[in-house]
Design a protein around this motif. Sequence first.
Motif, PDB file in Angstrom:
ATOM      1  N   CYS A 165       0.913  -1.202   0.069  1.00 52.53           N
ATOM      2  CA  CYS A 165       0.013   0.126  -0.028  1.00 52.53           C
ATOM      3  C   CYS A 165       0.857   1.233  -0.185  1.00 52.53           C
ATOM      4  CB  CYS A 165      -0.916   0.049   1.095  1.00 52.53           C
ATOM      5  SG  CYS A 165      -2.165  -1.261   1.260  1.00 52.53           S
ATOM      6  N   ILE A 166       0.562   2.205  -0.859  1.00 51.43           N
ATOM      7  CA  ILE A 166       1.176   3.324  -0.559  1.00 51.43           C
ATOM      8  C   ILE A 166       1.020   4.044   0.582  1.00 51.43           C
ATOM      9  CG2 ILE A 166      -0.690   4.832  -1.601  1.00 51.43           C
ATOM     10  CD1 ILE A 166       1.190   6.437  -3.137  1.00 51.43           C
ATOM     11  N   LYS A 214      -7.895   0.080   0.684  1.00 50.88           N
ATOM     12  CA  LYS A 214      -7.091   1.362   0.519  1.00 50.88           C
ATOM     13  C   LYS A 214      -5.838   1.324   0.215  1.00 50.88           C
ATOM     14  CE  LYS A 214      -6.925   5.859   3.205  1.00 50.88           C
ATOM     15  NZ  LYS A 214      -7.454   6.682   4.365  1.00 50.88           N
ATOM     16  N   GLY A 215      -5.001   2.382  -0.524  1.00 48.27           N
ATOM     17  CA  GLY A 215      -3.726   2.369  -0.766  1.00 48.27           C
ATOM     18  C   GLY A 215      -3.251   1.435  -1.670  1.00 48.27           C
ATOM     19  N   ARG A 216      -3.827   0.318  -2.123  1.00 51.19           N
ATOM     20  CA  ARG A 216      -3.426  -0.531  -3.068  1.00 51.19           C
ATOM     21  C   ARG A 216      -3.128   0.188  -4.629  1.00 51.19           C
ATOM     22  NH1 ARG A 216      -3.057  -5.881  -1.772  1.00 51.19           N
ATOM     23  NH2 ARG A 216      -2.029  -6.181  -3.848  1.00 51.19           N
ATOM     24  N   PHE A 217      -2.187  -0.621  -5.342  1.00 56.37           N
ATOM     25  CA  PHE A 217      -2.005   0.146  -6.487  1.00 56.37           C
ATOM     26  C   PHE A 217      -3.247  -0.853  -7.457  1.00 56.37           C
ATOM     27  CE2 PHE A 217      -0.330  -1.250 -10.656  1.00 56.37           C
ATOM     28  CZ  PHE A 217      -0.607  -0.426 -11.433  1.00 56.37           C
ATOM     29  N   VAL A 218      -3.881   0.021  -8.417  1.00 55.37           N
ATOM     30  CA  VAL A 218      -4.700  -0.728  -9.240  1.00 55.37           C
ATOM     31  C   VAL A 218      -4.611  -0.946 -10.576  1.00 55.37           C
ATOM     32  CG1 VAL A 218      -7.379  -0.209  -9.977  1.00 55.37           C
ATOM     33  CG2 VAL A 218      -6.662   0.217  -7.443  1.00 55.37           C
ATOM     34  N   CYS A 219      -4.062   0.310 -11.252  1.00 57.66           N
ATOM     35  CA  CYS A 219      -3.686   0.143 -12.610  1.00 57.66           C
ATOM     36  C   CYS A 219      -2.890   1.544 -13.006  1.00 57.66           C
ATOM     37  CB  CYS A 219      -4.950   0.027 -13.606  1.00 57.66           C
ATOM     38  SG  CYS A 219      -6.139   1.228 -13.613  1.00 57.66           S
ATOM     39  N   LEU A 230     -10.177   6.765  -6.678  1.00 57.02           N
ATOM     40  CA  LEU A 230      -8.913   6.548  -6.993  1.00 57.02           C
ATOM     41  C   LEU A 230      -7.998   7.729  -7.232  1.00 57.02           C
ATOM     42  CD1 LEU A 230      -9.053   4.193 -10.229  1.00 57.02           C
ATOM     43  CD2 LEU A 230      -8.738   3.444  -7.764  1.00 57.02           C
ATOM     44  N   ILE A 231      -6.774   7.721  -6.925  1.00 57.02           N
ATOM     45  CA  ILE A 231      -5.765   8.832  -7.022  1.00 57.02           C
ATOM     46  C   ILE A 231      -4.623   8.654  -7.909  1.00 57.02           C
ATOM     47  CG2 ILE A 231      -4.319   8.440  -5.015  1.00 57.02           C
ATOM     48  CD1 ILE A 231      -5.577  11.851  -5.942  1.00 57.02           C
ATOM     49  N   MET A 232      -4.450   9.562  -8.593  1.00 54.02           N
ATOM     50  CA  MET A 232      -3.352   9.436  -9.627  1.00 54.02           C
ATOM     51  C   MET A 232      -1.914   9.754  -9.193  1.00 54.02           C
ATOM     52  SD  MET A 232      -2.833  10.509 -13.672  1.00 54.02           S
ATOM     53  CE  MET A 232      -4.263   9.258 -14.223  1.00 54.02           C
ATOM     54  N   VAL A 233      -0.791   9.044  -9.124  1.00 45.92           N
ATOM     55  CA  VAL A 233       0.308   9.524  -8.657  1.00 45.92           C
ATOM     56  C   VAL A 233       1.530   9.001  -9.559  1.00 45.92           C
ATOM     57  CG1 VAL A 233       2.071   9.101  -6.632  1.00 45.92           C
ATOM     58  CG2 VAL A 233      -0.524   8.783  -6.277  1.00 45.92           C
ATOM     59  N   CYS A 280      -9.642   4.615  -1.068  1.00 47.08           N
ATOM     60  CA  CYS A 280     -10.287   4.340   0.058  1.00 47.08           C
ATOM     61  C   CYS A 280     -10.715   2.879  -0.331  1.00 47.08           C
ATOM     62  CB  CYS A 280     -11.633   5.109   0.045  1.00 47.08           C
ATOM     63  SG  CYS A 280     -12.936   4.764  -1.547  1.00 47.08           S
ATOM     64  N   ASP A 281     -11.411   2.028   0.553  1.00 47.29           N
ATOM     65  CA  ASP A 281     -11.636   0.666   0.298  1.00 47.29           C
ATOM     66  C   ASP A 281     -12.546   0.785  -0.735  1.00 47.29           C
ATOM     67  OD1 ASP A 281     -10.180  -0.079   2.191  1.00 47.29           O
ATOM     68  OD2 ASP A 281     -11.562  -0.548   3.771  1.00 47.29           O
ATOM     69  N   ILE A 282     -12.492  -0.046  -1.649  1.00 45.69           N
ATOM     70  CA  ILE A 282     -13.343  -0.198  -2.861  1.00 45.69           C
ATOM     71  C   ILE A 282     -14.180  -1.597  -2.885  1.00 45.69           C
ATOM     72  CG2 ILE A 282     -13.564   0.100  -5.408  1.00 45.69           C
ATOM     73  CD1 ILE A 282     -10.919   1.616  -5.256  1.00 45.69           C
ATOM     74  N   SER A 283     -15.260  -1.738  -2.857  1.00 44.27           N
ATOM     75  CA  SER A 283     -16.124  -2.820  -2.925  1.00 44.27           C
ATOM     76  C   SER A 283     -16.092  -3.632  -4.372  1.00 44.27           C
ATOM     77  CB  SER A 283     -17.538  -2.591  -2.592  1.00 44.27           C
ATOM     78  OG  SER A 283     -17.579  -2.090  -1.421  1.00 44.27           O
ATOM     79  N   ALA A 284     -16.376  -4.832  -4.414  1.00 45.99           N
ATOM     80  CA  ALA A 284     -16.436  -5.553  -5.568  1.00 45.99           C
ATOM     81  C   ALA A 284     -17.704  -4.934  -6.438  1.00 45.99           C
ATOM     82  CB  ALA A 284     -16.366  -7.164  -5.481  1.00 45.99           C
ATOM     83  N   ASN A 285     -17.280  -4.951  -7.623  1.00 44.27           N
ATOM     84  CA  ASN A 285     -18.300  -4.324  -8.536  1.00 44.27           C
ATOM     85  C   ASN A 285     -18.652  -2.993  -8.458  1.00 44.27           C
ATOM     86  OD1 ASN A 285     -19.043  -7.004  -9.877  1.00 44.27           O
ATOM     87  ND2 ASN A 285     -20.119  -7.534  -7.818  1.00 44.27           N
ATOM     88  N   GLU A 286     -17.860  -2.173  -7.789  1.00 46.06           N
ATOM     89  CA  GLU A 286     -17.819  -0.759  -7.860  1.00 46.06           C
ATOM     90  C   GLU A 286     -17.159  -0.167  -9.082  1.00 46.06           C
ATOM     91  OE1 GLU A 286     -16.711   2.854  -4.775  1.00 46.06           O
ATOM     92  OE2 GLU A 286     -16.921   0.837  -4.079  1.00 46.06           O
TER      93      GLU A 286
END
Length: 280
Positions: free
Chosen positions: A73-74, A133-138, A202-205, A222-228
């Motif tokens: 996590c960032i 929250k804080g995990r890299f997504v894409c 999401l936040i871009m860094v 933030c925490d993101i739920s499945a299918n969100e």
Amino acid sequence: MELSRGLENLPVTVWPPLNEPLAFEYSPDHVTAEGGGPDPSEITLPGCNCHSPSCLPSMCACLHYGENYNNLCINCEGNGLDFSKPIFECNTMCQCGEMCQNRVVQRGLQFKLEVFKTTRKGWGVRTLEFIPKGRFVCEYAGEILNFREAYRRIRLQSSSDSNYIIVIREHLSNGQVIETFVDPTYIGNVGRFLNHSCEPNLIMVPVRIDSMVPKLALFAACDISANEELSYDYSGRYSNYFPFKKHEKLQEEEESKKTCYCEAKLCTGFLPYDRSLFCK
């Protein structure tokens, strides 16, 4: 349909399956534009001499500004995400192990994503599993442009065209501003389908690995739920501009106003607008 055609760690699905987004060339990484721009594949950053499985901030040259990640996590500061300091990941030239804690964005997708048809916003992206929250997504990957080429492409667009070009401005302590222009219109990754939200998850860094050309990494705010649905603020919340109605503003600004359908409580009503690319 698998959108990335095997180029990502995990499949990127499309829904509905019989529909297909407009044709483009999938690339998980930045590429150099034919019209000019820096080469993002060139290795220009030196590596660290940490002969260990994972680097420590007190010893690693890549962690000059402190620890970047904690358990993938960032690093968080208070209740927000700390993206004020430059982030340099360990790179190809480093002596540390592949599982070093300072190697996160370069590992690629870690969560299953799906490109789907929205009701009012065209295509969008949602996660098929929970993202902490804080995990890299894409990444937001595409062609790296110089200002001249970005300006040329913007001027060729009509008011009905979708604009994928993004400008990232980094303000250094010495007053210098570094600009990065990315266009995933013709060559890009799953990030090109992310929609804007005035209250994004999401936040871009900017994250640098092998080159001074930054990866535009999107982390969970933030925490993101499945299918969100996944979204970020196109303006970056800082130095870009929203449309104006005053008569003395450029005609392009009036014509470029596009309605925002994010449905957030604090929605501004219009998509963010960066007028710098319409001005020489």
